[in-house]
Enzyme design. Structure first.
Site, PDB file in Angstrom:
ATOM      1  N   SER A 115      33.909  69.075 -76.859  1.00  0.00           N
ATOM      2  CA  SER A 115      34.669  67.897 -77.011  1.00  0.00           C
ATOM      3  C   SER A 115      34.647  67.447 -78.514  1.00  0.00           C
ATOM      4  O   SER A 115      35.124  67.929 -79.197  1.00  0.00           O
ATOM      5  CB  SER A 115      33.918  66.885 -76.034  1.00  0.00           C
ATOM      6  OG  SER A 115      34.810  65.558 -75.799  1.00  0.00           O
ATOM      7  N   ASP A 125      39.634  73.152 -90.773  1.00  0.00           N
ATOM      8  CA  ASP A 125      40.945  73.018 -91.168  1.00  0.00           C
ATOM      9  C   ASP A 125      41.067  72.426 -92.565  1.00  0.00           C
ATOM     10  O   ASP A 125      41.921  72.781 -93.352  1.00  0.00           O
ATOM     11  CB  ASP A 125      41.733  71.882 -90.196  1.00  0.00           C
ATOM     12  CG  ASP A 125      41.916  72.467 -88.736  1.00  0.00           C
ATOM     13  OD1 ASP A 125      41.838  73.616 -88.646  1.00  0.00           O
ATOM     14  OD2 ASP A 125      42.065  71.737 -87.906  1.00  0.00           O
ATOM     15  N   LYS A 145      36.947  72.598 -74.640  1.00  0.00           N
ATOM     16  CA  LYS A 145      37.462  71.297 -73.851  1.00  0.00           C
ATOM     17  C   LYS A 145      38.313  70.375 -74.817  1.00  0.00           C
ATOM     18  O   LYS A 145      37.809  69.869 -75.577  1.00  0.00           O
ATOM     19  CB  LYS A 145      36.189  70.523 -73.192  1.00  0.00           C
ATOM     20  CG  LYS A 145      36.445  69.424 -72.393  1.00  0.00           C
ATOM     21  CD  LYS A 145      35.394  68.537 -71.912  1.00  0.00           C
ATOM     22  CE  LYS A 145      35.905  67.117 -70.984  1.00  0.00           C
ATOM     23  NZ  LYS A 145      36.539  66.272 -71.823  1.00  0.00           N
TER      24      LYS A 145
END
Length: 678
Positions: free
Chosen positions: A464, A475, A489
């Site tokens: 999460s 990223d 998740k």
């Protein structure tokens, strides 16, 4: 009453009914449960993220899941039972929309009848005079089993099951009389547990099965279940710091509370099975297989500062093929301040140079929302990490490792704000709602609190908010991700009380935890299923099929949306990651502490892939001794690693880092620093 129930069922289904002949009254639904079932069905069909229609396709899924919930290991129902029950397979969708629950209870009542037959067989018919010299085996993977065609076949299946359990006890040097007594007591407790089931228990069981047919994180809580959940949570805060759940005959760890004794010990994880409990350093172990959950909780709880010993079967391993390992945990009371991040500094030598590495362990993403709302001074993960970074800067660390292993998440806003400490500004996460609209969670603060070399440690239990943070760091090319693939998740849930939809009802109704949205990384990739793949991959026994989101049959699929507009940093690139991986691969092949880890992982994977085990004592004993021999060899190797100055000085000066994952994370970061990055 029962006769009337069967008559109603006959005309409602227009088919033959089961002839239940048991003298005791069977369980049946109430009018209030019928109303609540209709309400839950309407709520899920209208508001769930996927807008899944309640039709024949979903009915088959609900039916299969309900049967699996009752009899996952094919220990009770017969093939003939399944032929009869299959008539409900495409009807449950229509039934639940009407609030018609009689077939659900009919299925359960048949299960209870078959269950009692099995308990009678164990207590009264089964001979415990086992011959452990015969060459036979037991199937431990239920996917390989078909439903038993007769009671005789089921009897033999149970004979092998009990024989396997008896063999485990015999190999632990229990006397034959003690083995018989222990096993009979185990199944007597299990019988008492199922015998206490009430109508509301069956309703909870079925409605949760129905909810989870939409996705594994959507669930139903009856009023009593919600209350018991709160009680168990508060109890866990005064014990070992773990919430427990029931998995068939076993007590399983549902979650490890951040900052608690279990979390700090690093000895117990989500999905581990607890098979025995002992008090203090010398107390005798009590077998808890088949016990009620509340009774196991009471046994594990105890005063702060006292010792409890547990025998556990690690997640992903079969009870029948794995010797339980003993762990020791000192009970304590969990305080919020113990969930805060903490740090330490380690020295590491690479290529003749010494580097100071700061390690920040973050147990959870928390935010004192109530204090913040009142305008008071409030605690938060980001605020505490910011203070730690300032302290590490004063100590002139050369790089920082952020340890997110087993961090199950928490506040979404904290994941965004924490990411902002390491980048100038920009989007951190995208959230797509059920209507298709997309919100962007953005760090708007241009300050980069820490601009030095960075590594993030993850494992399969990082989920999460942990995935949002580590995904953003990856990223933006801001830091190197080291460890295992994360949980995967990528969905958002909200808890909804059913009473708000029927305010005139005076009784307390249940609650539904409902999936309403989905997370996406700034590059447009969903974290669902895929999670965050590490740049530097460590050996892991946790594959996607058995652990994490992908292990759930009804998990929402992965997909991709358009990427956010964001500016990558120049801290990392493919060439740098490739260089780091080459050095990592060299260590995997040549350094003893990683070779030892890989051996442990390979053994765990091999154990997971086994479908059957021998019931011959000499063969089982040989298997156990061989496994023990490998473990002892690895333990001696680890002791050598910790004491050998030539080995330890290649990594750290104090020789205290026995955790191979943390150790490698530090070394990877040192390699990054040595490359002149940051």
């Amino acid at each position: 009453m029962l006769r009337h129930l069967l008559i109603v069922l006959f005309f409602a289904t227009n088919t033959a009914v089961f002839a239940f002949q048991a003298e005791e009254p069977k369980l049946s639904p109430t009018e209030e449960q019928a109303m609540e079932a209709r309400l839950v069905a309407g709520l899920l069909s209208q508001y769930h993220y996927k807008k899944i229609p309640i039709d024949d396709k979903l009915s088959a899924i609900i039916y299969d899941s309900y049967i699996e919930t009752l009899d996952a290991n094919k220990h009770y129902f017969l093939a003939s039972d399944m032929q009869e029950l299959d008539r409900f397979k495409d009807r449950l969708d229509d039934h639940i929309k009407l609030g018609y629950l009689l077939p659900v209870y009919e299925i359960f009542n048949l299960f209870e009848q078959r269950f009692e037959e099995r308990m009678n067989f164990v207590q009264n018919e089964l001979s415990f005079d086992f011959d452990f010299t015969t060459d036979e085996s037991i199937i431990v993977n239920s996917d390989s089993l078909k439903w038993a065609s007769s009671k005789e076949e089921l009897n033999d299946r149970w004979r092998k099951l009990i024989k396997s359990q008896a063999l485990d006890l015999k190999l632990s040097e229990k006397a034959d009389t003690a083995i018989t007594r222990l096993l009979k007591e185990r199944y007597k407790r299990l019988d008492e547990t199922i015998g206490k089931y009430e109508s509301r228990d069956v309703f909870q069981l079925y409605m949760n099965t129905f909810a989870e047919s939409f996705d594994p994180h959507t669930s139903y809580f009856s009023p009593i279940t919600s209350e018991n959940f709160k009680i168990r949570m508060s109890q866990s805060l005064e014990g070992i710091g773990a919430t427990l759940t029931t998995d068939g005959d076993f007590t399983k760890v549902a979650s490890v509370v951040a900052g608690g004794p279990a979390f700090e010990s690093k000895l117990i994880n989500t999905d581990d099975k607890i098979v025995a409990v002992a008090q203090g350093p010398k107390g005798e172990f009590v077998d808890v297989i088949g016990w009620r959950l509340d009774d196991v909780v009471q046994l594990i709880r105890g005063p702060k500062g006292t010792l409890v010993r547990l025998k556990i079967i690690p997640a992903g391993k079969y009870v029948a093929t794995t010797q339980a390992s003993e762990i020791k945990i000192v009970r304590d009371k969990i305080k919020l301040e113990e969930q805060v991040p903490y740090s330490e500094v380690k020295e590491v030598y690479r290529d003749g140079n010494k580097y100071n590495i700061g390690i920040i362990t973050i147990p959870s993403f928390y935010l004192d929302f109530e204090a913040m709302k009142k305008g008071e001074e409030y605690g938060s993960t980001t605020g505490d990490v910011k203070k730690i970074i300032a302290e590490l800067k004063e100590k002139k660390v050369d790089g920082i490792v952020v340890d997110l292993r087993s961090n199950g998440g928490g506040s979404l806003q904290e994941a965004i704000d924490l990411s902002g400490l390491f980048i100038k500004k920009g989007p951190i996460v995208q959230i797509r709602n059920s209507d298709g609209s997309i919100e962007v969670g953005e760090d708007e603060d241009p300050e980069m609190v820490y601009d030095g070399p960075l590594a993030v440690l993850t494992n399969r239990f990082s989920a999460s908010a942990s995935e949002i943070f580590s995904g953003a760091i990856q990223d933006y090319n801001r830091g190197v991700i080291v460890g295992e693939n994360t949980f995967g998740k990528g969905t958002v849930q909200n808890l909804i009380s059913l009473n708000q939809f029927v305010p005139k009802v005076e009784t307390e109704l249940g609650q539904v935890k409902l999936t309403l949205a989905k997370y996406y990384r700034v590059n447009g990739s969903s974290t669902q299923h895929r999670g965050v793949k590490p740049d530097i991959k460590m050996p892991s026994p946790y594959n996607a099929e058995n652990f994490g989101e992908s292990s759930y049959k009804r998990a929402i699929e992965w997909d991709q949306i358009e990427s956010s507009k964001f500016e990558k940093t120049n801290f990392l690139n493919e060439q740098i990651v490739s260089q780091l991986n080459k050095k990592h691969e060299d260590r995997l092949n040549n350094l003893e502490y990683l070779k030892s880890l890989k051996q442990d992982v390979d053994e765990a994977i091999m154990d997971q892939e086994r479908t059957s085990i021998s019931l011959n004592m000499e063969k089982r004993k040989a298997e156990n001794e061989e496994a023990l021999k490998r473990r002892n060899a690895n333990n001696k190797l680890n002791e050598k690693i910790s004491s050998d100055p030539d080995i330890k000085n290649k990594v750290n000066t104090d020789g205290e880092i026995k955790d191979p994952y943390l150790r490698e994370g530090i070394v990877v970061l040192a390699d990054l620093i040595a490359l002149g990055i940051g």
